[in-house]
Design a protein around this motif. Sequence first.
Motif: not given
Length: 426
Positions: A229, A233, A236-237, A240, A259-260, A263-264, A266-267
């Motif tokens: 993560s 980060r 991804l930032t 975005r 991108v979201d 992120q999901r 990876v989470s």
Amino acid sequence: MRRRVLLLVAATTSLVLVAFLVPLALLVRTVATERAVLAATADAQALTALVAVADPASLAVAVAQVDATSPSQVSVFTADGAVLGAPAPRTPLVELAARGSSASGAVDGGREIVFAVRDPAGRTGVIRTFVTDAALTAGVGRAWLLLAGLGVVLLAVGLLVADRLARRLVRATIDVAAVSHRLARGELDARADPAAPVEVGVVAGALNTLAGRISELLREERETVADLSHRVRTPLTALRLDAEALRQPEDAARIGAGVDAVQRAVSSVIDAARRRATDTAECDAAVVVAERVAFWSVLAEDTERDVRTDLATGPLPVAAGRADLEALVDALLGNVFAHTPDGSAFAVRLGPRPGGGARLLVADAGPGLPAGADVLRRGASGGGSTGLGLDIARRTAEQAGGGLTLGRSPEGGLAVTVNLGPAARP
């Protein structure tokens, strides 16, 4: 195992008892025989002096007294042919003793012992004792019974001790097996008793070491995945910010949604790594599949693909987490875009599964699977990809209590059917 230990101890103890008790029983019989013979010999020798010095009347009285008190039959053959004491025939041994030779020997019914003596007139007389078979074996039967009882008691004690030891050994083995099953279910804090008997204790110690090593490796793996993560980060930032800088709001929204999604994903990987194997997850398949189909429909429109959908309105609770089901749908639809030409149509159908759960079908109008391709094997691919998409879908379906099957669509392409088990009831 317990029965085998008891059989082994019974066989070993029986052999030892036979090797010990049989010679002892024979020795007891020999001792009893010798004791009876010695007693009869002593009775006969007691009359030797009387035959040599006493008159016939006194000798007759003495012989009658000895015969009455002795367990053997005592007789005296005088030189003039008279028989004093117990009546007895003139056997060959008596004739031999009359010629001056003392002897003994086994005869019918017992054992005969004769002594040659001389009377006051210098003539040869014979003292004869006869020991019956009953007297020769007196007490032997009872001694054999005692030995047999001793053998039974020793065998029973040996079996009792062996049974206690076997129970402890079997119980320890069952405990080690139970700990291994607990570890297989994900209970990594399960430990076996290293104080178990002999080799079982060694196995228990090795199993505990293995469990500790597994826990350590899993902890390191979770920490490594958790670092993911932080590593993604910053990229991804940046993505975005680039998406927000686009002039077209539609493009910005689409890339931002991508991108979201990353992120999901990876989470979800991090959550799955931290989640225990025994944790349960569930979601509404109708909501998740509808959202992912809507996401991919935008790309389908850009690539001129016709999308046919038949999605149940739900709710369709299934035994899979939301992130896992999203990854499953993304893997199947991503394969359609990756392995079929632009313009190839595809269909997505979702409905209830008999018995609970849901059934998802993704069918395309592409070229289908290559001949002989084993695409369900992890890392195998017929189109130059990583070969992980269908494996991810298969594992998610199996973890949800269902499965994945491959077939041919009506248009000649690939049809993937995913069955998902129902969510656990509260």
